[in-house]
Each structure stands twice: as structure tokens, then as C-alpha cells.
Design an enzyme around this catalytic site. Sequence first.
Site, PDB file in Angstrom:
ATOM      1  N   ARG A  92      24.754  29.612  40.816  1.00  0.00           N
ATOM      2  CA  ARG A  92      25.116  30.340  42.028  1.00  0.00           C
ATOM      3  C   ARG A  92      25.302  29.357  43.200  1.00  0.00           C
ATOM      4  O   ARG A  92      26.190  29.494  44.024  1.00  0.00           O
ATOM      5  CB  ARG A  92      23.963  31.291  42.347  1.00  0.00           C
ATOM      6  CG  ARG A  92      24.374  32.575  42.973  1.00  0.00           C
ATOM      7  CD  ARG A  92      23.178  33.499  42.953  1.00  0.00           C
ATOM      8  NE  ARG A  92      23.196  34.325  41.768  1.00  0.00           N
ATOM      9  CZ  ARG A  92      23.699  35.540  41.729  1.00  0.00           C
ATOM     10  NH1 ARG A  92      24.206  36.075  42.805  1.00  0.00           N
ATOM     11  NH2 ARG A  92      23.675  36.245  40.616  1.00  0.00           N
ATOM     12  N   HIS A 178      23.557  40.413  48.308  1.00  0.00           N
ATOM     13  CA  HIS A 178      24.491  40.927  47.311  1.00  0.00           C
ATOM     14  C   HIS A 178      24.292  40.013  46.098  1.00  0.00           C
ATOM     15  O   HIS A 178      24.998  39.031  45.907  1.00  0.00           O
ATOM     16  CB  HIS A 178      25.931  40.860  47.834  1.00  0.00           C
ATOM     17  CG  HIS A 178      26.962  41.160  46.788  1.00  0.00           C
ATOM     18  ND1 HIS A 178      27.023  42.360  46.125  1.00  0.00           N
ATOM     19  CD2 HIS A 178      27.968  40.404  46.262  1.00  0.00           C
ATOM     20  CE1 HIS A 178      28.019  42.329  45.249  1.00  0.00           C
ATOM     21  NE2 HIS A 178      28.605  41.152  45.315  1.00  0.00           N
TER      22      HIS A 178
HETATM   23  N1  NAP Z   1      31.454  40.850  47.998  1.00  0.00           N
HETATM   24  C1  NAP Z   1      31.693  41.584  46.929  1.00  0.00           C
HETATM   25  O1  NAP Z   1      31.144  42.691  46.767  1.00  0.00           O
HETATM   26  C2  NAP Z   1      32.654  41.056  45.901  1.00  0.00           C
HETATM   27  C3  NAP Z   1      32.992  41.840  44.790  1.00  0.00           C
HETATM   28  C4  NAP Z   1      33.864  41.300  43.848  1.00  0.00           C
HETATM   29  C5  NAP Z   1      34.373  40.018  44.025  1.00  0.00           C
HETATM   30  N2  NAP Z   1      34.014  39.291  45.130  1.00  0.00           N
HETATM   31  C6  NAP Z   1      34.546  37.924  45.354  1.00  0.00           C
HETATM   32  O2  NAP Z   1      35.857  37.990  45.909  1.00  0.00           O
HETATM   33  C7  NAP Z   1      36.536  36.757  45.642  1.00  0.00           C
HETATM   34  C8  NAP Z   1      37.923  37.056  45.081  1.00  0.00           C
HETATM   35  O3  NAP Z   1      37.808  37.667  43.805  1.00  0.00           O
HETATM   36  P1  NAP Z   1      39.122  37.926  42.932  1.00  0.00           P
HETATM   37  O4  NAP Z   1      38.689  38.727  41.757  1.00  0.00           O
HETATM   38  O5  NAP Z   1      40.223  38.432  43.789  1.00  0.00           O
HETATM   39  O6  NAP Z   1      39.463  36.432  42.447  1.00  0.00           O
HETATM   40  P2  NAP Z   1      40.842  35.862  41.924  1.00  0.00           P
HETATM   41  O7  NAP Z   1      41.702  36.924  41.366  1.00  0.00           O
HETATM   42  O8  NAP Z   1      40.499  34.689  41.066  1.00  0.00           O
HETATM   43  O9  NAP Z   1      41.532  35.317  43.257  1.00  0.00           O
HETATM   44  C9  NAP Z   1      40.976  34.245  43.920  1.00  0.00           C
HETATM   45  C10 NAP Z   1      41.779  33.970  45.168  1.00  0.00           C
HETATM   46  O10 NAP Z   1      41.217  32.805  45.773  1.00  0.00           O
HETATM   47  C11 NAP Z   1      42.228  31.828  45.912  1.00  0.00           C
HETATM   48  N3  NAP Z   1      41.669  30.502  45.712  1.00  0.00           N
HETATM   49  C12 NAP Z   1      41.049  30.012  44.601  1.00  0.00           C
HETATM   50  N4  NAP Z   1      40.668  28.741  44.807  1.00  0.00           N
HETATM   51  C13 NAP Z   1      41.063  28.417  46.056  1.00  0.00           C
HETATM   52  C14 NAP Z   1      40.984  27.231  46.848  1.00  0.00           C
HETATM   53  N5  NAP Z   1      40.399  26.122  46.372  1.00  0.00           N
HETATM   54  N6  NAP Z   1      41.479  27.255  48.099  1.00  0.00           N
HETATM   55  C15 NAP Z   1      42.063  28.359  48.585  1.00  0.00           C
HETATM   56  N7  NAP Z   1      42.182  29.533  47.885  1.00  0.00           N
HETATM   57  C16 NAP Z   1      41.693  29.536  46.636  1.00  0.00           C
HETATM   58  C17 NAP Z   1      43.272  32.151  44.875  1.00  0.00           C
HETATM   59  O11 NAP Z   1      44.483  31.639  45.325  1.00  0.00           O
HETATM   60  P3  NAP Z   1      45.606  31.038  44.325  1.00  0.00           P
HETATM   61  O12 NAP Z   1      46.400  32.216  43.861  1.00  0.00           O
HETATM   62  O13 NAP Z   1      46.403  30.144  45.212  1.00  0.00           O
HETATM   63  O14 NAP Z   1      44.910  30.305  43.211  1.00  0.00           O
HETATM   64  C18 NAP Z   1      43.236  33.689  44.897  1.00  0.00           C
HETATM   65  O15 NAP Z   1      43.994  34.183  45.978  1.00  0.00           O
HETATM   66  C19 NAP Z   1      35.622  35.983  44.670  1.00  0.00           C
HETATM   67  O16 NAP Z   1      34.867  35.046  45.406  1.00  0.00           O
HETATM   68  C20 NAP Z   1      34.707  37.070  44.121  1.00  0.00           C
HETATM   69  O17 NAP Z   1      33.488  36.554  43.652  1.00  0.00           O
HETATM   70  C21 NAP Z   1      33.196  39.796  46.061  1.00  0.00           C
END
Ligand code: NAP
EC number: 1.1.1.82
Length: 314
Positions: A92, A178
Site C-alpha cells: 500500500r 478508505h
Molecule cells: N477512492 C475510491 O473509492 C476509489 C475506488 C476505485 C478506484 N479508485 C482509484 O481511482 C484511480 C483510477 O482507477 P481506474 O480504475 O480508473 O484506473 P485505470 O483505468 O488504470 O486508469 C488510470 C488512469 O491514471 C492514468 N495514469 C496512470 N499512470 C499515470 C502517470 N504516471 N501519470 C499520469 N497519469 C497516469 C492513466 O492514464 P493513461 O491512459 O495515460 O495511462 C488513466 O487515466 C486508481 O488510483 C484507483 O485505485 C478509488
Amino acid sequence: MEITVIGASGKIGSQLSFLLAREKYIRNINLVAREKSLNMLEGVKMDIYDALAASGRDAEIRIHSDTEIENLCNSDMIIITSGAKRNGNMSRLDLAKTNAKIIKNYSQEIAKHCDTKIFMVSNPVDVMTYKALMESGYDKSKVFGLGTHLDSMRFKVAIAKFFKVHIDDVRARIVGEHGDSMVPLISSAAIGGIPVRRLPNYENFPYYDILNSIKTHGKRINGLKNGSEYGPASAIVNIVKCMANNDRRILTLSTYLEDEIEGIEGNACVGVPVKVGKKGIDEIIPIKMEDWEYEAFKKSVDVLRGYCKSVSDI
Ligand SMILES: NC(=O)c1ccc[n+]([C@@H]2O[C@H](COP(=O)([O-])OP(=O)(O)OC[C@H]3O[C@@H](n4cnc5c(N)ncnc54)[C@H](OP(=O)(O)O)[C@@H]3O)[C@@H](O)[C@H]2O)c1
């Protein structure tokens, strides 16, 4: 209302952009991603316009690279969903350190150019909210995270199912991280205004089974469909709507806790009940907890304070 989604090429970012575009109070949405993902954003935009045409809605959708944050300053709110996902070997804390670098860069850029609100979704969300607050230097009312809002909705579902009532009648929340140290507040959970502990069959309520199930909920969805999207995106829309309409609902979001809750040393972002309005977080509501809930909450804040400290120098 104008909203920016940084990370709109991802699962949650694209689903969120689609749901927001359907909302009446939204006029413009800025979809933001890295250069390499701008084609993907073109596809997201075209797909959303098709959906809007089918539902007779109109909203303007623009695409921006994440190198042009200065063009996003008309946004009432910038939602950040960018971030790496935890792979098998990553702890984590490893994830926190990786994503803290991304959040630092975006938060500094946003604050350098714009006066807006930052809504954090990237995980670990409490730690990233803290990082965004520190790096932006914004007032704490304007930087907040999804926190335990989604976990609280899952808790409501579990209560509604157990007591066989409509979910709209249930009021319940989870506070703290969370993550593993989250605390469902059963003492203040109610159905139709009646504390659940006064309802028939409460003695059989499987509190710990439900807690464990909520803790692993996201992971189970990841295993089954490679990441959640409808749930988080819908939860985010709830909060945006509340701000757009200045509803002043009490929701459980991640916010910077100082000394608002007696006996708790804050200095961390943590999921607590807050009043949500047009300006962001109006105030933290220091609700009374049972002693055992309070102790568990205190531990959760301690965990988060440690994590927040460990990303301070990144
Ligand atoms: N708070 C909550 O309750 C909750 C619930 C679920 C998920 N989340 C979190 O929300 C986030 C997004 O989840 P997701 O399922 O949408 O993930 P995802 O489909 O893998 O999308 C990740 C996003 O982050 C971008 N990204 C990855 N590495 C990056 C970097 N080094 N610099 C800039 N942008 C980067 C990607 O852009 P590219 O397309 O350019 O690679 C993509 O737009 C994660 O951190 C996840 O853990 C939070």
C-alpha cells in the site's frame, strides 16, 4: 458548471465523464490525460456525444493534455482519477509513493494557475487528498477526497438487505481510512429515523462479516472485472451534485482533520462526516461515537497520519 476530469482515459475517469455529461447542471467537461492517451480521449468524447444525442442533452466536451493545466482554470472543480493500480508485489505504501509523485505534479500545476476545488479519487485516497492539500496550498475546504463515501453506500446496502427495507430509508456511514482500518458506525445507523440497534433482530446483525466484506469489496470487483467504475463514478456524481445545488448534505468525505474531534490528533486526511455545499466542505461534523468506535477511529487516524507523513517529502 464546468468540471475537469484528470485521468479521463481511465476506467473511472471515462465512466465519470459520461455520467457527468448527463447531469442538467453541467455545461462543460474537460477531459484530461497524458499526450499518449489523447486518442483514447477522442474516442471517449465521441462516445459521450452519441449518448447525449440519444438522451437529448447538450454539453460541451473538450480534450486537453495534462501539460496544459493553465487552460482548465474556468473549472468549478478538478477531479483527479489518475494513478497506478497496485500490482501483486506492491505494498500500500509503495502505491502511495508512486501516486504521490503524480498528485504532487498536478496539484502544484493546478494551484500555480487556477483558483478552484480539487476532488481526489486516486488511491490511497486519504493520503492523496493530503498530498494535494499540501502541494496546492489551497484552503482545506477546497481539497477533499472520495474517502469512505462509497464504503458508506456499501454499508447502507448491507443494512437494507439484512432488515429487508428500501435503501432510501437507511442512514449509515463508515468513517476513517478508505482501507483496512475503516470503521462502520453502527451506533448512528438508522432506518426511517429509528436506530438499527432498537430494531427487532438486531442481535443477529453480522457486523464483522459485513465489515470484512466491505473491506474486500473493491478487490473482489478487481478480480472479477479488472476494476470498479459504475460505483465510484456514481458516488462521485452524488458529491458533485450536492455542491452544484449547494445541498449542504452531510456526507462522509476525506478531509484534513485537525482538532475538530475531541481527543483525536488529526494532521491527516480522513473520512469523516462533513457538510457539503457550493464552496466544498463547509464544516466537519464531530459526531458522538460509542467508546469502541471512537478507539477504532482513533487508530485509523493514526494509521493515516503515518502514511501521510511518509509521502510528505516526495
Ligand atoms: N477512492 C475510491 O473509492 C476509489 C475506488 C476505485 C478506484 N479508485 C482509484 O481511482 C484511480 C483510477 O482507477 P481506474 O480504475 O480508473 O484506473 P485505470 O483505468 O488504470 O486508469 C488510470 C488512469 O491514471 C492514468 N495514469 C496512470 N499512470 C499515470 C502517470 N504516471 N501519470 C499520469 N497519469 C497516469 C492513466 O492514464 P493513461 O491512459 O495515460 O495511462 C488513466 O487515466 C486508481 O488510483 C484507483 O485505485 C478509488
